[in-house]
Motif scaffolding. Structure first.
Motif, mmCIF file in Angstrom:
data_model
loop_
_atom_site.group_PDB
_atom_site.id
_atom_site.type_symbol
_atom_site.label_atom_id
_atom_site.label_comp_id
_atom_site.label_asym_id
_atom_site.label_seq_id
_atom_site.Cartn_x
_atom_site.Cartn_y
_atom_site.Cartn_z
ATOM 1 N N VAL A 42 0.826 -1.207 0.000
ATOM 2 C CA VAL A 42 0.000 0.000 0.000
ATOM 3 C C VAL A 42 0.858 1.253 0.000
ATOM 4 N N ASP A 43 1.943 1.234 0.770
ATOM 5 C CA ASP A 43 2.840 2.392 0.794
ATOM 6 C C ASP A 43 3.413 2.665 -0.602
ATOM 7 N N ASP A 44 3.816 1.602 -1.276
ATOM 8 C CA ASP A 44 4.358 1.764 -2.634
ATOM 9 C C ASP A 44 3.275 2.218 -3.611
ATOM 10 N N ILE A 45 2.069 1.673 -3.455
ATOM 11 C CA ILE A 45 0.970 2.042 -4.342
ATOM 12 C C ILE A 45 0.622 3.521 -4.185
ATOM 13 N N LEU A 46 0.664 4.013 -2.948
ATOM 14 C CA LEU A 46 0.393 5.432 -2.730
ATOM 15 C C LEU A 46 1.429 6.299 -3.428
ATOM 16 N N TRP A 47 2.702 5.865 -3.422
ATOM 17 C CA TRP A 47 3.716 6.629 -4.142
ATOM 18 C C TRP A 47 3.449 6.586 -5.643
ATOM 19 N N LEU A 48 3.145 5.405 -6.175
ATOM 20 C CA LEU A 48 2.870 5.263 -7.610
ATOM 21 C C LEU A 48 1.673 6.112 -8.032
ATOM 22 N N ARG A 49 0.695 6.219 -7.152
ATOM 23 C CA ARG A 49 -0.509 6.992 -7.461
ATOM 24 C C ARG A 49 -0.234 8.486 -7.488
ATOM 25 N N SER A 50 0.654 8.950 -6.622
ATOM 26 C CA SER A 50 0.830 10.395 -6.454
ATOM 27 C C SER A 50 2.033 10.972 -7.190
ATOM 28 N N TYR A 51 3.014 10.132 -7.536
ATOM 29 C CA TYR A 51 4.235 10.675 -8.121
ATOM 30 C C TYR A 51 3.977 11.227 -9.522
ATOM 31 N N GLN A 52 4.558 12.381 -9.805
ATOM 32 C CA GLN A 52 4.450 13.005 -11.120
ATOM 33 C C GLN A 52 5.845 13.164 -11.718
ATOM 34 N N PHE A 53 6.081 12.550 -12.849
ATOM 35 C CA PHE A 53 7.338 12.773 -13.551
ATOM 36 C C PHE A 53 7.384 14.225 -14.016
ATOM 37 N N PRO A 54 8.499 14.911 -13.804
ATOM 38 C CA PRO A 54 8.521 16.354 -14.045
ATOM 39 C C PRO A 54 8.398 16.775 -15.503
ATOM 40 N N LEU A 55 8.873 15.959 -16.444
ATOM 41 C CA LEU A 55 8.828 16.349 -17.853
ATOM 42 C C LEU A 55 7.485 15.958 -18.457
ATOM 43 N N VAL A 56 6.751 16.962 -18.933
ATOM 44 C CA VAL A 56 5.420 16.758 -19.496
ATOM 45 C C VAL A 56 5.440 17.120 -20.986
ATOM 46 N N SER A 57 4.980 16.219 -21.828
ATOM 47 C CA SER A 57 4.990 16.417 -23.269
ATOM 48 C C SER A 57 3.850 17.333 -23.710
ATOM 49 N N GLU A 58 4.139 18.216 -24.657
ATOM 50 C CA GLU A 58 3.092 19.078 -25.207
ATOM 51 C C GLU A 58 2.035 18.259 -25.939
ATOM 52 N N LEU A 59 2.446 17.155 -26.526
ATOM 53 C CA LEU A 59 1.523 16.341 -27.325
ATOM 54 C C LEU A 59 0.914 15.186 -26.540
ATOM 55 N N LEU A 60 1.695 14.588 -25.637
ATOM 56 C CA LEU A 60 1.262 13.362 -24.971
ATOM 57 C C LEU A 60 0.971 13.540 -23.490
ATOM 58 N N GLY A 61 1.265 14.707 -22.967
ATOM 59 C CA GLY A 61 1.018 14.929 -21.552
ATOM 60 C C GLY A 61 2.044 14.227 -20.685
ATOM 61 N N ALA A 62 1.632 13.917 -19.457
ATOM 62 C CA ALA A 62 2.546 13.338 -18.472
ATOM 63 C C ALA A 62 2.642 11.826 -18.617
ATOM 64 N N VAL A 63 3.714 11.268 -18.080
ATOM 65 C CA VAL A 63 3.814 9.814 -17.915
ATOM 66 C C VAL A 63 2.696 9.370 -16.974
ATOM 67 N N LYS A 64 2.014 8.274 -17.323
ATOM 68 C CA LYS A 64 0.880 7.802 -16.513
ATOM 69 C C LYS A 64 1.184 6.408 -15.975
ATOM 70 N N MET A 65 1.090 6.267 -14.648
ATOM 71 C CA MET A 65 1.280 4.955 -14.006
ATOM 72 C C MET A 65 -0.019 4.560 -13.315
ATOM 73 N N SER A 66 -0.512 3.362 -13.641
ATOM 74 C CA SER A 66 -1.775 2.889 -13.072
ATOM 75 C C SER A 66 -1.594 1.488 -12.495
ATOM 76 N N VAL A 67 -1.910 1.320 -11.215
ATOM 77 C CA VAL A 67 -1.920 -0.022 -10.616
ATOM 78 C C VAL A 67 -3.207 -0.696 -11.052
ATOM 79 N N THR A 68 -3.085 -1.832 -11.724
ATOM 80 C CA THR A 68 -4.256 -2.447 -12.347
ATOM 81 C C THR A 68 -4.619 -3.824 -11.796
ATOM 82 N N GLN A 69 -3.683 -4.479 -11.081
ATOM 83 C CA GLN A 69 -3.977 -5.791 -10.504
ATOM 84 C C GLN A 69 -3.236 -5.925 -9.179
ATOM 85 N N ILE A 70 -3.835 -6.666 -8.252
ATOM 86 C CA ILE A 70 -3.174 -6.926 -6.972
ATOM 87 C C ILE A 70 -3.612 -8.288 -6.446
#
Length: 370
Positions: A210-238
């Motif tokens: 859960v601690d790791d999942i909270l980090w994955l949910r909230s962390y924002q990679f600083p470089l954001v693409s004009e065309l593609l937006g931000a890197v997106k991380m989604s926890v999908t199975q557990i």
């Protein structure tokens, strides 16, 4: 195939090409071509090409054609679309393997993704191959795209001459996608120590996850693409635990990562490893993000047709192409992988005409070093 200097496409010729394309697409719909099961569909496709008087090559279920006047000193354009489909979604109200024409709409599995692009690009190739171009053209119908399989584009590219740029047919409403998000799937395992749930024993791996999942949910990679937006991380199975009264000693969870072109998958993996306690394994690094510059002649040709470049969130075989590429094709991405998938006949007609108009006379930069 003899070269022609006649007008590029008459309305009559465009109608004929469209009719042939729809007939071929209907045959493909009638032939199940789930990823890794495309042999029968590839046979049908090869027969159509052969009957049209076009020479072709085949490797597994991948089929490609090269213009007769191929010259290694010239640049080479790859036209690519895929033969395979996903499995039919639940909820189809029609037979997914029976082509159904209702008004302007042709229903059937793979009609939109990716049959319309496939048959439209083939027809465009036939027209362009009959006219002398300043560049070589290769048309490739590839397999296993829907599963990013090793026996699709990745198997064929080493067999082809060097590619300068690719036009990948995917349903984009004939708008040019000049950037595409990459994909990386991560398997994370949090480790604890088992114990009886009734006593204060053990180390709960679920809580550590859960601690790791909270980090994955909230962390924002600083470089954001004009065309593609931000890197997106989604926890999908557990998955964790064996029964209610045992503190779990391990917890496995899966993260779907959609990368932009500003980070490699390896860079994202390294950042995740630095910030989570769980053990991290990447299933693959091979499906990276891609982008082509707006100044590229292929993009500029699409813009001259009144099209608007955009960034695409969905993955295609572009991820396996280590040369510039642009995604553009008939249909809409929102119809892909849905029940009662369809394509409009008018969309196929427009695509054939637009592909030819965009590519005939295209000026690609000469190969460097020649």
């Amino acid at each position: 195939m003899p070269f022609s200097s006649a007008p590029i496409l008459s309305e009559e010729r465009l109608s004929q090409l469209t009719s042939e394309a729809v007939e071929l697409l209907s045959s493909l719909i009638s032939t199940p071509r789930i990823s890794r099961e495309e042999t029968a569909a590839a046979d049908i496709f090869a027969h159509f090409i052969e009957s049209a008087g076009v020479g072709y090559h085949r490797e597994a279920n991948n089929i490609w054609c090269i213009t007769d006047d191929y010259d290694a000193a010239r640049s080479t354009l790859l036209l690519n679309a895929h033969l395979d489909t996903v499995r039919p979604a639940s909820g189809w109200q029609r037979d997914p393997f029976k082509p159904s024409l209702e008004g302007d709409c042709l229903y059937g599995l793979g009609s939109n993704d990716d049959g319309a692009s496939l048959v439209s690009l083939l027809q465009a190739f036939r027209v362009l191959a009959a006219r002398r171009q300043t560049y070589n053209i290769i048309f490739l119908a590839s397999a296993e795209e829907e599963v990013s399989g090793k026996n699709g584009v990745e198997r064929v590219l080493p067999l082809l001459p060097p590619i300068s740029v690719a036009l990948v047919g995917e349903p984009t409403g004939m708008q040019p996608a000049i950037a595409e998000k990459g994909l990386m799937v991560l398997d994370l395992t949090a480790h604890g120590k088992s114990g009886h749930a009734a006593r204060n024993e053990g180390v709960n791996a679920l809580y550590k996850a859960v601690d790791d999942i909270l980090w994955l949910r909230s962390y924002q990679f600083p470089l954001v693409s004009e065309l593609l937006g931000a890197v997106k991380m989604s926890v999908t199975q557990i998955e964790a635990g064996t029964q209610h009264n045992v503190v779990p000693d391990s917890c496995h969870f899966v993260v779907d990562v959609r990368s932009n072109e500003l980070y490699s998958n390896e860079e994202i993996y390294d950042e995740v490893c630095r910030n989570v306690e769980a053990e991290v394994k990447a299933r693959s690094f091979r499906l990276g993000s891609s982008r082509i510059d707006t100044s590229h002649p292929l993009v500029q040709s699409a813009i001259l047709l009144g099209r608007t470049p955009f960034g695409s969130p969905t993955l295609s075989d572009q991820a396996l192409m280590h040369f510039p590429s642009m995604k553009m094709g008939p249909g809409q991405s929102s119809r892909s992988h849905t029940a009662d998938e369809y394509i409009c006949i008018s969309e196929i007609r427009q695509a054939i005409g637009d592909y030819v108009a965009m590519l005939d006379g295209l000026q690609l930069a000469p190969l460097s070093g020649l």
